[in-house]
Scaffold this active site. Structure first.
Site, PDB file in Angstrom:
ATOM      1  N   GLY A 306     -10.299  13.580  20.371  1.00 26.88           N
ATOM      2  CA  GLY A 306     -11.593  13.041  20.777  1.00 26.88           C
ATOM      3  C   GLY A 306     -12.511  14.037  21.457  1.00 26.88           C
ATOM      4  O   GLY A 306     -13.545  13.649  21.993  1.00 26.88           O
ATOM      5  N   PRO A 349      -6.777  17.169  18.510  1.00 26.03           N
ATOM      6  CA  PRO A 349      -8.193  17.336  18.148  1.00 26.03           C
ATOM      7  C   PRO A 349      -8.383  17.396  16.637  1.00 26.03           C
ATOM      8  O   PRO A 349      -7.606  18.024  15.930  1.00 26.03           O
ATOM      9  CB  PRO A 349      -8.556  18.689  18.788  1.00 26.03           C
ATOM     10  CG  PRO A 349      -7.262  19.421  18.879  1.00 26.03           C
ATOM     11  CD  PRO A 349      -6.160  18.393  19.000  1.00 26.03           C
ATOM     12  N   GLY A 350      -9.379  16.704  16.141  1.00 28.34           N
ATOM     13  CA  GLY A 350      -9.717  16.781  14.722  1.00 28.34           C
ATOM     14  C   GLY A 350     -11.126  17.329  14.586  1.00 28.34           C
ATOM     15  O   GLY A 350     -11.354  18.480  14.193  1.00 28.34           O
ATOM     16  N   ARG A 351     -12.078  16.495  15.002  1.00 30.09           N
ATOM     17  CA  ARG A 351     -13.492  16.845  14.923  1.00 30.09           C
ATOM     18  C   ARG A 351     -13.799  18.205  15.562  1.00 30.09           C
ATOM     19  O   ARG A 351     -14.583  18.988  15.020  1.00 30.09           O
ATOM     20  CB  ARG A 351     -14.256  15.746  15.654  1.00 30.09           C
ATOM     21  CG  ARG A 351     -15.687  15.959  15.985  1.00 30.09           C
ATOM     22  CD  ARG A 351     -16.154  14.887  16.995  1.00 30.09           C
ATOM     23  NE  ARG A 351     -15.440  13.645  16.881  1.00 30.09           N
ATOM     24  CZ  ARG A 351     -15.905  12.563  16.272  1.00 30.09           C
ATOM     25  NH1 ARG A 351     -17.115  12.567  15.776  1.00 30.09           N
ATOM     26  NH2 ARG A 351     -15.182  11.479  16.203  1.00 30.09           N
ATOM     27  N   TYR A 400     -22.127   4.806  12.768  1.00 32.76           N
ATOM     28  CA  TYR A 400     -22.139   5.039  14.222  1.00 32.76           C
ATOM     29  C   TYR A 400     -23.517   5.385  14.773  1.00 32.76           C
ATOM     30  O   TYR A 400     -23.610   5.820  15.919  1.00 32.76           O
ATOM     31  CB  TYR A 400     -21.204   6.206  14.589  1.00 32.76           C
ATOM     32  CG  TYR A 400     -19.823   6.134  14.003  1.00 32.76           C
ATOM     33  CD1 TYR A 400     -18.951   5.101  14.341  1.00 32.76           C
ATOM     34  CD2 TYR A 400     -19.372   7.101  13.105  1.00 32.76           C
ATOM     35  CE1 TYR A 400     -17.671   5.050  13.808  1.00 32.76           C
ATOM     36  CE2 TYR A 400     -18.100   7.057  12.572  1.00 32.76           C
ATOM     37  CZ  TYR A 400     -17.255   6.028  12.926  1.00 32.76           C
ATOM     38  OH  TYR A 400     -15.999   5.972  12.395  1.00 32.76           O
ATOM     39  N   CYS A 427     -29.615   3.000  -2.496  1.00 33.42           N
ATOM     40  CA  CYS A 427     -30.469   1.814  -2.401  1.00 33.42           C
ATOM     41  C   CYS A 427     -30.193   1.095  -1.095  1.00 33.42           C
ATOM     42  O   CYS A 427     -29.572   0.012  -1.076  1.00 33.42           O
ATOM     43  CB  CYS A 427     -30.206   0.888  -3.588  1.00 33.42           C
ATOM     44  SG  CYS A 427     -30.871   1.571  -5.080  1.00 33.42           S
TER      45      CYS A 427
HETATM   46  C1  PLP Z   1      -4.805   8.695  17.450  1.00 32.95           C
HETATM   47  C2  PLP Z   1      -5.915   9.636  17.164  1.00 32.95           C
HETATM   48  N1  PLP Z   1      -5.722  10.951  17.397  1.00 32.95           N
HETATM   49  C3  PLP Z   1      -6.678  11.856  17.139  1.00 32.95           C
HETATM   50  C4  PLP Z   1      -7.897  11.471  16.640  1.00 32.95           C
HETATM   51  C5  PLP Z   1      -8.916  12.534  16.354  1.00 32.95           C
HETATM   52  O1  PLP Z   1     -10.084  12.345  17.042  1.00 32.95           O
HETATM   53  P1  PLP Z   1     -11.202  13.489  16.998  1.00 32.95           P
HETATM   54  O2  PLP Z   1     -11.382  13.871  15.582  1.00 32.95           O
HETATM   55  O3  PLP Z   1     -12.408  12.852  17.593  1.00 32.95           O
HETATM   56  O4  PLP Z   1     -10.667  14.631  17.822  1.00 32.95           O
HETATM   57  C6  PLP Z   1      -8.154  10.121  16.396  1.00 32.95           C
HETATM   58  C7  PLP Z   1      -9.455   9.689  15.872  1.00 32.95           C
HETATM   59  O5  PLP Z   1      -9.796   8.557  15.720  1.00 32.95           O
HETATM   60  C8  PLP Z   1      -7.127   9.175  16.660  1.00 32.95           C
HETATM   61  O6  PLP Z   1      -7.304   7.867  16.433  1.00 32.95           O
END
Ligand code: PLP
Length: 503
Positions: A306, A349-351, A400, A427
């Site tokens: 997150g 972390p992903g985003r 969002y 559309c």
């Molecule tokens: C359990 C869990 N871990 C990690 C993430 C990755 O979040 P982010 O991409 O915001 O870092 C999420 C995103 O919804 C999640 O649900």
């Protein structure tokens, strides 16, 4: 009537429809640098270059819309999370950084993550299959999901993945049954909902969670004052009767389950560490209660993902070092207060790893200047710039209300800028890619626009709405591009219709 443009050179006046954070553009380069991948720049002709490849070349080779991913930027961000968190928690604890594949996953990207020392989180059987196909060692894979099927659990057990993050008591029982049948023990983390919700600069703490994920720390109404084992409720254990306590107690007894630790994920696009810290304190208090009730010190703690990124100039994310330092200090102190060893830490972390590494390229099509009543009573104009993609390749605006920015990428022009809204070709009037941005008034049909920070949750949320084919994803590095995911063909898309025959 105002003309909707910001003057070049002189102090620009605010457009009445512009959000207060949006700066009227004079020299765009500074703003771009904060949002684009680290290896992006403009060449002598003013074309945007990413990873050594200019955008016109990319568009000519791969078409538009096009997701472009800077490999160097992705790798650098992955490394910086690993290094920052490892350093902050040393020497007390080791850290695993799980790249959250839901943000964007391909076999190549999974490989980059592993080469940079990361593990990979998956959220379905499909993501798990892709991570395995990308060569991620099974022990470095986690599986999430609030409604895992038996088939997904079985797949995880067969592959021997490193952890299954259990989301309910029902799931724990099924993991146990399937693991026993397979003659194995499943490494399990329990996902808890600590009552902390965080977003951007703020968090809110509540006792109850009104959401589908995880197990609450709050005792259910009318819960018994002893748990299944007969452990008495004492003031030192506020968790008795909570779904989390019931599940943890059960997990410690169940055959085929090896309870490794606790997990919490408190939100997304979080800039400040306070919410992470509060959640960590709550999980550590829970660990301490388990320790005193059962004499068990669980070895792992996962603090979720997150971490926020800059989508527009209004966003000012912290460096991972700053988040890591604050979190490590809190975790170490909380463990010391409860006389616990600092558990092995993981984050997800992903985003923050893939988001800023990605840029979407679009071709400009139709433009319209639309007269609009401004909140100040004036009538003004907003320029609508339509591009060849939209909500099917970037659903975040629709889902969002997400803000993005954009730059004219195929050339540099001087002159006035118009407050513009970049819209797609679907559309749907809500089909907005960039709500507010100043683009050069000279922006013309066939120009290329680049929308930064689209590496996360754009391809992974893409759809075929209006039967648009999904764009390709290409990686750029060292002056070359490589297709990671090829553009979908119309035959692939429409061929699922059993009555469709290619004409
Ligand atoms: C359990 C869990 N871990 C990690 C993430 C990755 O979040 P982010 O991409 O915001 O870092 C999420 C995103 O919804 C999640 O649900």
């Amino acid at each position: 009537m105002q003309d909707g443009s910001a003057q070049h050179g002189s102090a620009p006046r605010a457009h009445p429809l512009a959000p207060s954070w949006l700066t009227a553009r004079r020299d765009t380069d500074d703003l771009e640098a904060a949002l684009l991948p680290a290896d992006a720049h403009r060449d002598a002709e003013g074309r945007l270059v990413i990873g050594g490849v200019d955008v016109e070349t990319l568009a000519a080779q791969h078409g538009t819309p096009l997701y472009v991913l800077s490999e160097a930027d992705f790798r650098a961000r992955a490394r910086s999370f690993r290094e920052a968190f490892s350093a902050a928690f040393a020497p007390e604890a080791e850290v695993d950084v799980f790249y959250a594949g839901k943000a964007f996953l391909s076999t190549h990207v999974a490989g980059w993550a592993v080469q940079e020392g990361l593990c990979v989180d998956t959220a379905s059987g499909g993501e798990l299959a892709l991570a395995l196909a990308g060569g991620v060692p099974p022990e470095k894979i986690g599986l999430h999901g609030n409604n895992k099927s038996d088939a997904e659990i079985q797949r995880a057990l067969d592959a021997g993945i490193g952890r299954i993050i259990a989301d309910s008591l029902d799931e724990l029982e099924r993991i146990s049954r399937l693991a026993v049948a397979a003659g194995t023990r499943a490494p399990v983390m329990l996902r808890l909902t600590p009552g902390v919700h965080a977003s951007t600069h703020e968090y809110i703490a509540t006792a109850h969670e009104d959401q589908k994920f995880g197990l609450s720390l709050t005792p259910s109404a009318g819960a018994p004052s002893t748990d299944a084992d007969g452990t008495p409720s004492t003031p030192a254990n506020p968790y008795l009767g909570s779904p989390a306590w019931t599940a943890a107690s059960r997990a410690l007894q169940l055959p085929g389950v090896e309870l490794r630790g606790l997990h919490a994920h408190i939100g997304s696009q979080i800039f400040e560490p306070a919410g992470f810290e509060l959640a960590a304190q709550k999980l550590i208090t829970f660990l301490a209660s388990l320790h005193s009730a059962y004499g068990v010190e669980l070895p792992e703690l996962d603090l979720g993902g997150g971490h926020g990124i800059a989508y527009t100039e209004a966003d000012t994310p912290r460096h991972p070092e700053s988040i890591a330092a604050a979190l490590a200090a809190t975790v170490k102190q909380a463990c010391a207060e409860h006389a616990l060893r600092v558990p092995r830490i993981s984050i997800e972390p992903g985003r923050a790893i893939v988001g800023p590494a990605g840029v979407t390229l679009y071709r400009v099509g139709v433009q319209k200047d639309v007269q609009v009543d401004a909140p100040d009573g004036s009538t003004t104009s907003r320029r609508y710039v339509a591009v060849d993609g939209g909500m099917s390749d970037n659903a975040r605006g629709v889902l969002y209300d997400a803000d993005y920015s954009a730059v004219l990428a195929s050339r540099r022009v001087t002159g006035d800028h118009a407050l513009s809204r970049i819209v797609g070709k679907h559309c749907e009037s809500g089909d907005i890619v960039v709500r507010n941005v100043y683009l050069p008034t000279a922006t013309a049909r066939d120009d290329l626009l680049a929308v930064p920070a689209t590496g996360a949750y754009c391809h992974s949320l893409s759809s075929n709405y209006n039967y648009l084919t999904r764009p390709a994803v290409v990686a750029v590095a060292d002056g070359a591009s490589q297709v990671l995911i090829r553009r979908e063909t119309e035959q692939e898309m429409l061929g699922r219709d059993t009555g469709f025959a290619a004409g």
